[in-house]
Enzyme design. Structure first.
Site, PDB file in Angstrom:
ATOM      1  CD1 TRP A 150     -11.038  -3.336   4.503  1.00 46.93           C
ATOM      2  CD2 TRP A 150      -9.785  -2.156   5.931  1.00 46.93           C
ATOM      3  NE1 TRP A 150     -10.293  -4.225   5.252  1.00 46.93           N
ATOM      4  CE2 TRP A 150      -9.517  -3.528   6.138  1.00 46.93           C
ATOM      5  CE3 TRP A 150      -9.111  -1.218   6.729  1.00 46.93           C
ATOM      6  CZ2 TRP A 150      -8.605  -3.990   7.089  1.00 46.93           C
ATOM      7  CZ3 TRP A 150      -8.190  -1.673   7.671  1.00 46.93           C
ATOM      8  CH2 TRP A 150      -7.948  -3.043   7.845  1.00 46.93           C
ATOM      9  CG  ASN A 151      -5.089  -0.167   3.995  1.00 45.18           C
ATOM     10  OD1 ASN A 151      -5.574  -0.121   2.864  1.00 45.18           O
ATOM     11  ND2 ASN A 151      -3.813  -0.416   4.206  1.00 45.18           N
ATOM     12  NE  ARG A 159      -0.595   3.095  -4.523  1.00 47.10           N
ATOM     13  CZ  ARG A 159       0.014   2.693  -3.403  1.00 47.10           C
ATOM     14  NH1 ARG A 159       0.853   3.496  -2.772  1.00 47.10           N
ATOM     15  NH2 ARG A 159      -0.197   1.509  -2.913  1.00 47.10           N
ATOM     16  CE  LYS A 174     -14.786  -4.811  -4.511  1.00 49.49           C
ATOM     17  NZ  LYS A 174     -15.097  -4.520  -3.085  1.00 49.49           N
ATOM     18  N   PRO A 175     -14.658  -0.183  -4.566  1.00 51.83           N
ATOM     19  CG  PRO A 175     -15.882   1.506  -3.500  1.00 51.83           C
ATOM     20  CD  PRO A 175     -15.802   0.707  -4.792  1.00 51.83           C
ATOM     21  CB  ALA A 176     -13.100  -1.946   1.067  1.00 51.18           C
ATOM     22  CB  SER A 229      -5.170 -10.055   1.644  1.00 55.87           C
ATOM     23  OG  SER A 229      -6.149 -10.767   0.909  1.00 55.87           O
ATOM     24  CD  GLU A 250       0.231  -2.181  -2.411  1.00 55.18           C
ATOM     25  OE1 GLU A 250       0.683  -3.079  -1.657  1.00 55.18           O
ATOM     26  OE2 GLU A 250      -0.467  -1.253  -2.018  1.00 55.18           O
ATOM     27  CG  LEU A 251      -0.824  -8.863  -3.986  1.00 55.51           C
ATOM     28  CD1 LEU A 251      -0.468 -10.237  -4.524  1.00 55.51           C
ATOM     29  CD2 LEU A 251      -2.335  -8.638  -4.037  1.00 55.51           C
ATOM     30  CB  CYS A 284       0.489  -3.159   2.629  1.00 57.21           C
ATOM     31  SG  CYS A 284       0.563  -1.683   1.605  1.00 57.21           S
ATOM     32  CD  GLU A 380      -0.165  -6.961   5.481  1.00 51.81           C
ATOM     33  OE1 GLU A 380      -0.955  -7.718   4.892  1.00 51.81           O
ATOM     34  OE2 GLU A 380       0.333  -5.951   4.962  1.00 51.81           O
ATOM     35  CB  SER A 439       4.044   6.125   0.938  1.00 51.85           C
ATOM     36  OG  SER A 439       4.055   4.825   1.487  1.00 51.85           O
TER      37      SER A 439
HETATM   38  O1  LIG Z   1      -1.347  -0.098   2.712  1.00 47.86           O
HETATM   39  C1  LIG Z   1      -0.890   0.082   1.601  1.00 47.86           C
HETATM   40  C2  LIG Z   1      -0.457   1.388   1.021  1.00 47.86           C
HETATM   41  C3  LIG Z   1       0.391   2.186   1.923  1.00 47.86           C
HETATM   42  C4  LIG Z   1       0.991   3.405   1.266  1.00 47.86           C
HETATM   43  O2  LIG Z   1       0.730   3.714   0.099  1.00 47.86           O
HETATM   44  O3  LIG Z   1       1.770   4.046   1.933  1.00 47.86           O
END
Ligand SMILES: O=CCCC(=O)O
Length: 475
Positions: A150-151, A159, A174-176, A229, A250-251, A284, A380, A439
């Site tokens: 969800w973040n 991606r 499957k999204p959050a 997570s 990607e954890l 993350c 975290e 990023s």
């Molecule tokens: O929270 C994970 C991804 C953050 C990002 O792609 O910059």
């Protein structure tokens, strides 16, 4: 600001087989935004069947044609980025500036992978004994299950979708359950530009666990790509093991932010604010542990406290706010609990730390004199909390930075040569030197240790969805 509220299976928006729905809330005030279809296990398996049926046609579609569809998606999302950002803010709670940044970041994956779709390489060589010609093709791995958090509800989906489609794979996303509207918007753009039925499917099972497990046991599924997570990733890896499904993970992260002796404190604070506050700290990649040399710790703490104090907090939809809400009251309470326990253990609360009434808000917070190894230092945080630890020598800072099960990203500030030397000693998949953000769709994103497996973005990202096939030809 509209988005479908249904499942997308075999090119059609449709309700769940049993008609069940679940509410999606605005975290800023708790109001209900939509009732979204709650997929049954049978819906999820129907989505995998649709992806399996579409696979042969899509993988045989010329790369140039796949590329053009991805490029068209980039163009539409660029045009509609304000609508996408408004939707992200509405269901995730983040500040509009973060949402518009995410919309641009998310959209860029389609342009990048449109360009990669036509550059899928291979190899052709003579065997050392000279008895055969070795041909290595890179073929689409097959049906992929994409599970996203969800973040970053848009960017984590794009991606994965963009490289999968560029490679010739069909997918089930499957999204959050907190943020399905953004994912549905992106999927609808793919439909609008003409991606064939069955190539992209979207399901939102509630609860998710049994349905994702059922999909991972469907014989057509060959790939799992997950962002979330470490705890959930570990469970999914076990599930994927039964059918030996290739997994990209990607954890979680626990990013150290190291300020070396002699560092430019203004630059370090500026970078720290980005590394900490991008996405309200719910990333993350967020700097989680600030290790600051004893000679600078007071100045750094004073300045970052002033910078955090200047952050305006309020509903993300009000564009004057820098910091929006966390995704839910539960997430807010998790952050508040970490801060409260850190203070009870002896950390000094320099700013914030009080949960306001109404909405899932948590204020910019600064803790100093935090102990290395304490709960807040090893968890975290996923919120706007800066936790500062002093250090006296560089070897100690490197040892503390590496003292975690995670290895996603690290930040180092200091004289460039010294910072680069330290960057090389830190065990993480990404290290930012004198920068607060790394990023980039053109760079390989991913972690070491329990932060994950594989890389996303860049030319490496498409490889996660390709499988090498060796053909030996008699010379
Ligand atoms: O929270 C994970 C991804 C953050 C990002 O792609 O910059």
């Amino acid at each position: 600001m509209t988005s479908p509220h249904d499942l997308f299976i075999d090119g059609q928006w449709r309700p769940a087989a049993d008609g069940r729905r679940f509410p999606v809330h605005d975290p800023a005030d708790g109001s209900e935004l939509a009732q979204f279809a709650a997929a049954t296990e049978a819906d999820c398996l129907a989505a995998v069947d649709a992806a399996a049926d579409a696979l042969a046609g899509w993988s045989a579609t010329p790369p140039r044609q796949r590329s053009e569809l991805l490029r068209a998606t980039f163009d539409v999302l660029t045009e509609e980025r304000e609508q996408l950002a408004a939707l992200i803010t509405a269901e995730n709670g983040k500040a509009y500036a973060d949402a518009i940044g995410e919309a641009a970041y998310a959209t860029e994956f389609f342009r990048w992978f449109a360009e990669e779709a036509v550059r899928i390489g291979g190899d052709f060589r003579l065997s050392p004994s000279g008895d055969k010609t070795i041909v290595v093709r890179r073929d689409p791995i097959g049906v992929a299950i994409l599970v996203t958090p969800w973040n970053f509800p848009a960017a984590m989906a794009t991606r994965k979708i963009a490289p999968a489609l560029a490679a010739g794979c069909s997918v089930v996303l499957k999204p959050a359950s907190q943020t399905p509207l953004t994912a549905a918007y992106v999927v609808d753009v793919l439909r609008r530009v003409g991606v064939p039925a069955g190539v992209v499917n979207l399901v939102t099972p509630v609860p998710a666990g049994p349905a994702v497990s059922a999909m991972l046991h469907h014989p057509a599924v060959r790939k799992l790509s997950f962002t979330g997570s470490t705890e959930v990733g570990r469970v999914l890896l076990h599930e994927a093991a039964d059918q030996v499904v290739s997994s990209s993970m990607e954890l979680g992260g626990n990013a150290p932010f190291v300020v070396l002796p002699g560092a430019d404190v203004d630059a370090a604070v500026e970078g720290a604010m980005v590394a900490k506050m991008r996405n309200g700290g719910s990333a993350c990649t967020a700097a989680n542990r600030f290790y600051v040399h004893d000679s600078l710790v007071e100045e750094f703490s004073t300045r970052i406290t002033a910078a955090m104090k200047a952050v305006t907090m309020g509903p993300g939809a009000d564009r004057s706010n820098d910091l929006g809400a966390l995704v839910s009251p539960e997430e807010r309470d998790k952050v508040a609990g970490l801060v409260d326990r850190a203070v009870a253990e002896g950390a000094n609360l320099a700013l914030g730390g009080e949960t306001p009434e109404g909405g899932a808000f948590y204020p910019p917070t600064v803790l100093t004199d935090v102990k290395h190894g304490s709960e807040i230092n090893q968890t975290e945080i996923f919120g706007p909390v800066t936790a500062i630890v002093g250090f006296s020598d560089v070897d100690e800072a490197v040892a503390m930075a590496n003292d975690t099960i995670y290895g996603l990203i690290s930040y180092v500030y200091g004289d460039p040569a010294q910072a680069l030397a330290v960057a090389q000693r830190i065990d993480s998949g990404m290290v930012a030197v004198n920068r607060g953000v790394l990023s980039d769709p053109a760079a390989p994103f991913g972690g070491t240790k329990q932060s994950g497996l594989g890389r996303e973005g860049s030319s490496e990202g498409i490889l996660e969805f390709l499988e090498e096939k060796y053909i030996g030809i008699e010379v």
